[in-house]
Design a protein around this motif. Structure first.
Motif, PDB file in Angstrom:
ATOM      1  N   TYR A  24      30.897  61.183  38.233  1.00  0.00           N
ATOM      2  CA  TYR A  24      32.145  61.733  37.699  1.00  0.00           C
ATOM      3  C   TYR A  24      32.672  62.659  38.783  1.00  0.00           C
ATOM      4  O   TYR A  24      32.170  63.761  38.948  1.00  0.00           O
ATOM      5  N   PHE A  27      30.138  64.690  40.903  1.00  0.00           N
ATOM      6  CA  PHE A  27      28.896  64.871  40.137  1.00  0.00           C
ATOM      7  C   PHE A  27      28.239  63.522  39.869  1.00  0.00           C
ATOM      8  O   PHE A  27      28.854  62.608  39.326  1.00  0.00           O
ATOM      9  N   ARG A  28      26.960  63.430  40.279  1.00  0.00           N
ATOM     10  CA  ARG A  28      26.246  62.190  40.057  1.00  0.00           C
ATOM     11  C   ARG A  28      25.565  62.285  38.701  1.00  0.00           C
ATOM     12  O   ARG A  28      24.620  63.046  38.510  1.00  0.00           O
ATOM     13  N   ALA A  29      26.064  61.528  37.720  1.00  0.00           N
ATOM     14  CA  ALA A  29      25.535  61.623  36.356  1.00  0.00           C
ATOM     15  C   ALA A  29      24.338  60.708  36.156  1.00  0.00           C
ATOM     16  O   ALA A  29      23.434  61.011  35.389  1.00  0.00           O
ATOM     17  N   GLY A  50      22.352  64.404  27.250  1.00  0.00           N
ATOM     18  CA  GLY A  50      22.951  64.737  28.535  1.00  0.00           C
ATOM     19  C   GLY A  50      22.310  64.046  29.714  1.00  0.00           C
ATOM     20  O   GLY A  50      22.700  64.287  30.858  1.00  0.00           O
ATOM     21  N   CYS A  51      21.335  63.153  29.470  1.00  0.00           N
ATOM     22  CA  CYS A  51      20.645  62.534  30.599  1.00  0.00           C
ATOM     23  C   CYS A  51      21.407  61.320  31.124  1.00  0.00           C
ATOM     24  O   CYS A  51      20.991  60.692  32.087  1.00  0.00           O
ATOM     25  N   GLY A  52      22.541  60.972  30.480  1.00  0.00           N
ATOM     26  CA  GLY A  52      23.358  59.900  31.043  1.00  0.00           C
ATOM     27  C   GLY A  52      23.238  58.562  30.347  1.00  0.00           C
ATOM     28  O   GLY A  52      23.624  57.541  30.906  1.00  0.00           O
ATOM     29  N   THR A  55      26.717  57.233  29.637  1.00  0.00           N
ATOM     30  CA  THR A  55      27.330  56.918  30.924  1.00  0.00           C
ATOM     31  C   THR A  55      26.815  55.579  31.441  1.00  0.00           C
ATOM     32  O   THR A  55      27.590  54.722  31.869  1.00  0.00           O
ATOM     33  N   ASN A  64      33.836  53.320  31.823  1.00  0.00           N
ATOM     34  CA  ASN A  64      33.954  54.535  32.637  1.00  0.00           C
ATOM     35  C   ASN A  64      35.215  54.532  33.498  1.00  0.00           C
ATOM     36  O   ASN A  64      35.672  55.581  33.923  1.00  0.00           O
ATOM     37  N   MET A 232      16.581  63.639  32.835  1.00  0.00           N
ATOM     38  CA  MET A 232      17.440  64.321  33.790  1.00  0.00           C
ATOM     39  C   MET A 232      16.587  64.885  34.917  1.00  0.00           C
ATOM     40  O   MET A 232      15.560  65.492  34.666  1.00  0.00           O
ATOM     41  N   ARG A 236      20.346  67.411  37.850  1.00  0.00           N
ATOM     42  CA  ARG A 236      21.100  67.027  36.647  1.00  0.00           C
ATOM     43  C   ARG A 236      21.541  65.575  36.635  1.00  0.00           C
ATOM     44  O   ARG A 236      22.225  65.144  35.720  1.00  0.00           O
ATOM     45  N   ALA A 237      21.151  64.819  37.634  1.00  0.00           N
ATOM     46  CA  ALA A 237      21.438  63.396  37.599  1.00  0.00           C
ATOM     47  C   ALA A 237      20.418  62.735  36.677  1.00  0.00           C
ATOM     48  O   ALA A 237      19.235  63.076  36.680  1.00  0.00           O
TER      49      ALA A 237
END
Ligand SMILES: Nc1ncnc2c1ncn2[C@@H]1O[C@H](COP(=O)(O)OP(=O)(O)OP(=O)(O)O)[C@@H](O)[C@H]1O
Ligand SMILES: [Mg+2]
Lengths: 267, 412
Positions: A24, A27-29, A50-52, A55, A64, A232, A236-237
């Motif tokens: 994003y 930021f690498r999600a 939130g770990c993706g 996504t 996306n 994660m 945070r990726a």
């Protein structure tokens, strides 16, 4: 990390993410996911918030793309063809890879039109009887026909939450996709509606390849054939830490973090 | 544990009464305004006639049929007894437009104008009408004393200045015979043209800004400018309209380009163009808000089954945003209806008796008409100005009411 194939015959790969990283902006999600999706199997994605997971799921039908600044590195193949290839149209991808969302989101139209809408887009000259039969088949396919056959003209938003979600499934399968992506489809539903959707997934599986994100461990273990465990990293990726047959993930995972997570010992 | 409950409650009470006071004040101000206008729109008048209709017709005029009236006029003209309506005058009028084709109202108008010659000598306010009988009688007595012996006396009648003639008459030099027909048609023509231009452009711009524009410095700049434009004083738009549409583009706005020769740039078209610039920011901003309020889940649902962006906008976003867009449109319409300053600047006509017939007509609008009338010395013009204000106010309030209803209806 290929699944061990000791007791099941080899499955066809319907989709395949190859070293896929999803960004994003800067930021690498999601980082470097390589994940096969087997045809007519249910693949569950689990992992902490939130770990993706969402996504990653959305990367399989280019949802996306709608987020400004979102970008995918690596490849995502559908029947061997990269859906992010230069000449591929995202709209065409989404007609083959349908999606069901966390909150039921029927169109504020009649039940009939909800299902018929996507079909009409693809074929504006379709005859009424033909369309009627597609609507009926799709609603039957979503195990909703008996409940709504007498009120096809009433609004889709007037149904109960569980019925709405099945309507969304009917809407998705009406355009005859190959793959169905479901992002926590039961999280807004009560347990009985949840069970109904799970049963439905088992019949849908005979025709469609299904990926589902869920926070419900029982659901993942009950309903899926394969499970992806995501976590994660420190930056945070999100990364995929384990992929295997569901049975194995829930009984004998290789990674200690998976074991902690599925047994509820994790954060 | 002491929390100063008593003193906090007291502060809350004070706050509450201050706000109640403000509301009350606003309400009182609005009611006072309305009362003031109504006060002048209705009331007694002292009228004097040269003769009564009974002098030549036993039945009251408005009970006669059209053909009877035409015959009556003919008889009067042939009798040679009335100075106001001679054979010669009759022939001239008949040439202008044959009596066989004239309407009933038209013929009554002629009888009133030439024979009865009704004249409002004094008009009273609603307040005087109700509470000052003695004062009115004194006025009447004064008038009657000043009249020649033998001529008909004045008398007191109630008059609603808003009546059917008020809506159908054009402007005139006498207040009782003046109406707002041309002004209303002018206002309608300008608003229609304004909406025709501003709606598609405004909605298109809103869709572009909300659904297509990516976040960039340029688009931020555009957005900021649109918001600022909504706050530009309307007279500035008037100046712009004067310089650009009335003067620079005169050959276009006057219709000269299309072979119309008797007009200058002060036309309905110039007004419509100017007004559409003025309401464009309002329409854009309201439409943007409406589009932004469409839940994202609806967009996802549509894209998720493989609809294109355009299909999503056409089939889902626009229908869902429509009530909000309509609310904005109505607000823009009421703004365009009430604007006066830009119209003065671009030169709406202050005296005009012909209806606007197209984009290249001269025109006037309701607010301009009111402004012109309030500047007249004759007192009865004050009454018809009040009547016109009442018409304008009622129209604007109903437009706003519709906007509010729409908003409430669709934003549960
Ligand atoms: N539209 C977006 N723009 C920017 N960052 C985003 C966007 N959507 C998600 N993210 C970020 O990407 C990361 C992964 O989000 P994602 O929604 O995929 O997580 P998730 O695993 O589905 O979480 P949950 O279980 O709570 O649904 C998060 O750090 C989130 O903040
Ligand atoms: Mg999620």
């Amino acid at each position: 990390m290929q699944p061990q194939k000791q007791n099941s015959k080899p499955k066809e790969q319907k989709m395949l993410a190859e070293k896929a990283s999803i960004f994003y902006g800067s930021f690498r999600a999601v980082a470097d996911v390589t994940l096969p999706v087997y045809e007519r199997q249910i693949t569950a994605i689990i992992g902490p918030s939130g770990c993706g997971k969402s996504t990653l799921l959305r990367a399989f039908n280019r949802m996306n793309d709608l987020v400004q600044g979102a970008r995918v590195d690596g490849k995502v193949l559908l029947d061997g063809e990269d859906i992010y290839g230069a000449e591929v149209d995202a709209v065409a991808v989404r007609r083959r890879v349908g999606m069901v969302f966390q909150r039921p989101n029927p169109f504020p139209k009649s039940i009939y039109d909800n299902v018929a809408y996507g079909v009409r887009l693809g074929n504006s000259r379709i005859s009424k009887p033909e369309l009627d039969s597609i609507v009926e088949q799709s609603l039957r396919g979503a195990a909703l026909w008996d409940e709504v056959k007498d009120k096809l003209k009433s609004s889709g938003t007037a149904l109960s939450g569980g019925q709405q979600q099945r309507l969304c499934i009917a809407r998705a399968i009406a355009v005859q996709p190959d793959v169905l992506l479901m992002d926590e489809p039961c999280s807004a539903l009560d347990p009985i509606a949840t069970i109904k959707i799970e049963e439905l997934m088992q019949t849908l599986k005979e025709r469609y390849t299904i990926m589902i994100v869920t926070h419900n461990m029982q659901q993942a273990s009950r309903a899926s054939d394969y499970t992806v465990m995501m976590m994660m990293r420190a930056d945070r990726a999100g990364e995929m830490i384990e992929f295997d047959e569901t049975k194995r993930i829930f009984t004998n995972p290789r990674d200690k973090r998976t074991e902690d997570y599925v047994s509820g010992r994790f954060g | 544990m002491k929390n100063n409950i008593a003193s906090r409650n007291r502060t809350a009470k004070i706050g509450q009464s201050v706000m109640f006071g403000s509301t009350l004040f606003a309400l009182v101000a609005l009611v006072a305004l309305l009362l003031n206008v109504v006060n002048r729109s209705f009331g007694n008048v002292i009228v004097r006639r040269e003769m009564e209709a009974s002098a030549f017709s036993p039945t009251p005029l408005d009970q006669l049929s059209r053909d009877d009236l035409a015959a009556l006029v003919k008889r009067i003209a042939d009798s040679d007894d009335y100075e106001g309506l001679t054979r010669g005058a009759y022939r001239r009028m008949d040439l202008e437009k044959p009596f066989a084709e004239r309407s009933k109202d038209d013929i009554i108008g002629i009888i009133n104008e030439r024979l009865i010659k009704e004249e409002v000598v004094t008009s009273f306010t609603m307040w005087q009408t109700v509470f000052d009988q003695a004062g009115m009688n004194a006025e009447l007595a004064k008038l009657n004393k000043s009249l020649k012996v033998g001529s008909p006396e004045g008398r007191i009648e109630f008059r609603s200045w808003i009546n059917s003639r008020f809506f159908t008459q054009t402007m005139g030099s006498v207040a009782e015979n003046s109406g707002i027909r041309v002004a209303i048609l002018g206002s309608l023509a300008v608003i229609a043209l304004t909406m025709l231009l501003a709606l598609p452009i405004g909605i298109g711009a809103a869709i572009y800004l909300e659904e297509y524009a990516v976040k960039s410095r340029l688009n931020d700049l555009i957005q900021t400018n649109i918001t600022n434009l909504a706050g530009v004083p309307s007279i500035i738009y008037g100046m712009l309209g004067l310089f650009v549409f009335v003067r620079a583009l005169e050959s276009f706005t006057s219709g000269a380009m299309f072979g119309i020769t008797d007009s200058n740039g002060r036309t309905v078209l110039s007004a419509g163009l100017t007004m559409s610039l003025l309401v464009l920011p309002i329409i854009i901003i309201n439409a943007q808000e409406a589009i932004r309020a469409v839940p994202n889940s609806l967009r996802q649902a549509s894209y998720g089954i493989g609809a294109t962006k355009w299909e999503t906008i056409r089939d889902h976003i626009m229908p869902a945003a429509l009530p909000g867009i309509m609310t904005g449109t109505i607000l823009a319409m009421s703004r365009a209806m009430g604007e006066t300053a830009p119209m003065v600047v671009i030169g709406a006509s202050t005296f005009i008796v012909s209806d606007p017939t197209g984009p290249f007509s001269k025109f006037t609008t309701l607010p301009i008409q009111i402004y012109t009338w309030t500047a007249q010395p004759d007192e009865q013009f004050r009454n018809i100005a009040a009547a016109a204000i009442l018409v304008l106010l009622v129209t604007l309030l109903s437009l706003n009411m519709i906007a509010i209803l729409l908003r409430n209806r669709f934003s549960k």
